[in-house]
Design a protein around this motif. Structure first.
Motif, PDB file in Angstrom:
ATOM      1  N   LEU A  87      -5.305   3.142  10.751  1.00  0.00           N
ATOM      2  CA  LEU A  87      -5.080   4.442  10.119  1.00  0.00           C
ATOM      3  C   LEU A  87      -4.421   5.415  11.089  1.00  0.00           C
ATOM      4  O   LEU A  87      -3.651   6.282  10.682  1.00  0.00           O
ATOM      5  CB  LEU A  87      -6.403   5.019   9.624  1.00  0.00           C
ATOM      6  N   ARG A  88      -4.741   5.267  12.390  1.00  0.00           N
ATOM      7  CA  ARG A  88      -4.145   6.168  13.377  1.00  0.00           C
ATOM      8  C   ARG A  88      -2.671   5.828  13.624  1.00  0.00           C
ATOM      9  O   ARG A  88      -1.841   6.715  13.757  1.00  0.00           O
ATOM     10  CB  ARG A  88      -4.921   6.075  14.701  1.00  0.00           C
ATOM     11  N   ASN A  89      -2.355   4.552  13.694  1.00  0.00           N
ATOM     12  CA  ASN A  89      -0.985   4.145  13.994  1.00  0.00           C
ATOM     13  C   ASN A  89      -0.640   2.870  13.231  1.00  0.00           C
ATOM     14  O   ASN A  89      -0.547   1.779  13.814  1.00  0.00           O
ATOM     15  CB  ASN A  89      -0.824   3.936  15.500  1.00  0.00           C
ATOM     16  N   PRO A  90      -0.424   2.977  11.917  1.00  0.00           N
ATOM     17  CA  PRO A  90      -0.190   1.777  11.109  1.00  0.00           C
ATOM     18  C   PRO A  90       1.193   1.164  11.283  1.00  0.00           C
ATOM     19  O   PRO A  90       1.392  -0.015  10.975  1.00  0.00           O
ATOM     20  CB  PRO A  90      -0.375   2.288   9.682  1.00  0.00           C
ATOM     21  N   GLY A  91       2.154   1.953  11.769  1.00  0.00           N
ATOM     22  CA  GLY A  91       3.518   1.443  11.864  1.00  0.00           C
ATOM     23  C   GLY A  91       4.201   1.487  10.503  1.00  0.00           C
ATOM     24  O   GLY A  91       3.571   1.743   9.478  1.00  0.00           O
ATOM     25  N   PRO A  92       5.515   1.216  10.449  1.00  0.00           N
ATOM     26  CA  PRO A  92       6.256   1.361   9.197  1.00  0.00           C
ATOM     27  C   PRO A  92       5.800   0.412   8.089  1.00  0.00           C
ATOM     28  O   PRO A  92       5.707   0.805   6.925  1.00  0.00           O
ATOM     29  CB  PRO A  92       7.707   1.074   9.585  1.00  0.00           C
ATOM     30  N   VAL A  93       5.526  -0.857   8.415  1.00  0.00           N
ATOM     31  CA  VAL A  93       5.167  -1.827   7.378  1.00  0.00           C
ATOM     32  C   VAL A  93       3.808  -1.509   6.774  1.00  0.00           C
ATOM     33  O   VAL A  93       3.675  -1.359   5.544  1.00  0.00           O
ATOM     34  CB  VAL A  93       5.165  -3.265   7.948  1.00  0.00           C
ATOM     35  N   TYR A  94       2.797  -1.399   7.613  1.00  0.00           N
ATOM     36  CA  TYR A  94       1.450  -1.111   7.112  1.00  0.00           C
ATOM     37  C   TYR A  94       1.352   0.323   6.583  1.00  0.00           C
ATOM     38  O   TYR A  94       0.581   0.602   5.664  1.00  0.00           O
ATOM     39  CB  TYR A  94       0.405  -1.352   8.200  1.00  0.00           C
ATOM     40  N   GLY A  95       2.128   1.237   7.171  1.00  0.00           N
ATOM     41  CA  GLY A  95       2.136   2.613   6.675  1.00  0.00           C
ATOM     42  C   GLY A  95       2.603   2.677   5.242  1.00  0.00           C
ATOM     43  O   GLY A  95       2.013   3.353   4.395  1.00  0.00           O
ATOM     44  N   SER A 149      -2.444   9.916   3.486  1.00  0.00           N
ATOM     45  CA  SER A 149      -2.268  10.806   4.640  1.00  0.00           C
ATOM     46  C   SER A 149      -1.933  10.019   5.900  1.00  0.00           C
ATOM     47  O   SER A 149      -1.135  10.467   6.731  1.00  0.00           O
ATOM     48  CB  SER A 149      -3.547  11.633   4.867  1.00  0.00           C
ATOM     49  N   ALA A 150      -2.564   8.833   6.047  1.00  0.00           N
ATOM     50  CA  ALA A 150      -2.311   8.007   7.234  1.00  0.00           C
ATOM     51  C   ALA A 150      -0.956   7.337   7.173  1.00  0.00           C
ATOM     52  O   ALA A 150      -0.280   7.167   8.202  1.00  0.00           O
ATOM     53  CB  ALA A 150      -3.415   6.952   7.374  1.00  0.00           C
ATOM     54  N   GLY A 151      -0.514   6.949   5.979  1.00  0.00           N
ATOM     55  CA  GLY A 151       0.724   6.200   5.855  1.00  0.00           C
ATOM     56  C   GLY A 151       1.985   7.025   5.739  1.00  0.00           C
ATOM     57  O   GLY A 151       3.080   6.567   6.108  1.00  0.00           O
ATOM     58  N   LEU A 152       1.873   8.262   5.245  1.00  0.00           N
ATOM     59  CA  LEU A 152       3.066   9.086   5.000  1.00  0.00           C
ATOM     60  C   LEU A 152       3.948   9.293   6.233  1.00  0.00           C
ATOM     61  O   LEU A 152       5.179   9.174   6.132  1.00  0.00           O
ATOM     62  CB  LEU A 152       2.648  10.453   4.435  1.00  0.00           C
ATOM     63  N   THR A 163       6.418   6.402   6.755  1.00  0.00           N
ATOM     64  CA  THR A 163       7.207   5.935   5.623  1.00  0.00           C
ATOM     65  C   THR A 163       8.393   6.870   5.420  1.00  0.00           C
ATOM     66  O   THR A 163       8.218   8.091   5.361  1.00  0.00           O
ATOM     67  CB  THR A 163       6.352   5.902   4.341  1.00  0.00           C
ATOM     68  N   VAL A 164       9.588   6.326   5.315  1.00  0.00           N
ATOM     69  CA  VAL A 164      10.776   7.169   5.164  1.00  0.00           C
ATOM     70  C   VAL A 164      10.709   7.918   3.833  1.00  0.00           C
ATOM     71  O   VAL A 164      10.207   7.381   2.834  1.00  0.00           O
ATOM     72  CB  VAL A 164      12.067   6.329   5.238  1.00  0.00           C
ATOM     73  N   PRO A 165      11.210   9.167   3.795  1.00  0.00           N
ATOM     74  CA  PRO A 165      11.052  10.017   2.605  1.00  0.00           C
ATOM     75  C   PRO A 165      11.541   9.391   1.305  1.00  0.00           C
ATOM     76  O   PRO A 165      10.905   9.533   0.259  1.00  0.00           O
ATOM     77  CB  PRO A 165      11.880  11.263   2.965  1.00  0.00           C
ATOM     78  N   ILE A 166      12.682   8.674   1.340  1.00  0.00           N
ATOM     79  CA  ILE A 166      13.210   8.132   0.092  1.00  0.00           C
ATOM     80  C   ILE A 166      12.269   7.074  -0.486  1.00  0.00           C
ATOM     81  O   ILE A 166      12.132   6.933  -1.695  1.00  0.00           O
ATOM     82  CB  ILE A 166      14.633   7.560   0.302  1.00  0.00           C
TER      83      ILE A 166
END
Length: 302
Positions: A4-12, A238-241, A244-247
């Motif tokens: 949750l602190r640092n999920p990265g792009p894929v998990y986020g 909240s953790a993933g946003l 994750t790129v806006p589009i």
């Protein structure tokens, strides 16, 4: 907790997807609970408090982060209360699917704020989204407006009002969460839950509604509403946003209104026509265009 602190792009991105799907169940729980609009708003917030506070204790966070946090949280809670009550009442009048789709017109509130206050550039996406949304709204509601019941008309108006309150809540929430880490974000959610519980409770008392819950099943639906939709879903989003790129965020968050419409058909046997479905598709498309209308490189200062 590390994911949750640092999920990265894929998990986020996966966290946002799961959160959006869980939130799509919100209006289903509201209907199944069998309580009034204001009471369901109260119990959503009140029953979310214990798990949020336990989580805050677990991560050794502190709820008091200063007077500025309290002031912004209070404003966010006022808008959140109005959002929940208008939305819940519209759900009871026109059903989970339509109420949630119209409530997500909040993206146009955010777009208007960005253009008028933050002076972001008006993009072709936003220009296209406005007429598409109007056409979609007409196909969903306007075709039957003159023959619709007063309850349907009031439900539509409440759902569109929800979009304004929801948009304001999102703006204050963004302002509140900008400078905090995960612990601070959870603390802010706790503060908003406390304040919104108090405000919605006062609304229930002031409006003459009852806090009574009719059955054990109703308690279970209210508990699921609070824990799944208010705590787990929003924590995941909240953790993933930030990762994750806006589009993609705009597209993924469409799972909420689209999911609510599907649940409405599957669970409550919502009647629909080809015209209605076309209106829903156009409206969801307009919401997506509106949610991704910020120009590349432009970011909200809120």
């Amino acid at each position: 907790m590390n994911i949750l602190r640092n999920p990265g792009p894929v998990y986020g991105q996966l966290l946002v997807v799961i959160g959006a799907v869980l939130i799509s169940l919100s209006p289903v729980f509201v209907v199944l609970s069998g309580v009034s609009a204001s009471a369901s708003a109260f119990y959503r917030m009140a029953l979310s408090l214990p798990p949020l506070l336990l989580l805050l204790v677990f991560i050794r966070g502190k709820i008091w982060l200063g007077p500025r946090q309290l002031g912004i949280a209070l404003l966010a809670s006022i808008f959140y209360t109005l959002d929940l009550i208008c939305w819940h009442q519209s759900i009871l009048l026109i059903g989970p699917g339509l109420a949630t789709i119209l409530g997500n017109f909040q993206v146009f509130v955010l777009a208007a704020f960005s253009v008028l206050v933050l002076h972001t550039r008006v993009t072709p996406r936003l220009i296209l989204a406005i007429p598409v949304s109007i056409i979609g709204l007409y196909l969903i509601c306007g075709v039957q407006w003159s023959t619709a019941s007063d309850g349907f008309q009031m439900g539509v108006l409440l759902a569109l009002t929800t979009a304004f309150w929801y948009g304001g809540y999102v703006l204050f929430l963004r302002l509140l969460q900008t400078s905090f880490d995960l612990e601070g974000k959870i603390a802010n959610l706790c503060m908003i839950s406390i304040l919104t519980t108090i405000i919605t409770g006062l609304v229930v008392i002031g409006s003459g509604d009852s806090f009574d819950v009719p059955s054990v099943d109703s308690w279970l639906y209210l508990a699921a509403y609070a824990i799944i939709c208010q705590v787990i879903a929003w924590l995941l989003i909240s953790a993933g946003l930030p990762f994750t790129v806006p589009i993609k965020v705009g597209l993924i968050l469409l799972l909420q209104p689209a999911g609510a419409f599907i649940w409405d058909i599957l669970i409550f046997r919502l009647p629909f026509t080809c015209v209605t479905v076309l209106g829903v598709v156009l409206t969801l498309g307009a919401i997506y265009l509106g949610s991704t209308s910020t120009s590349p490189g432009e970011k909200s200062e809120s």
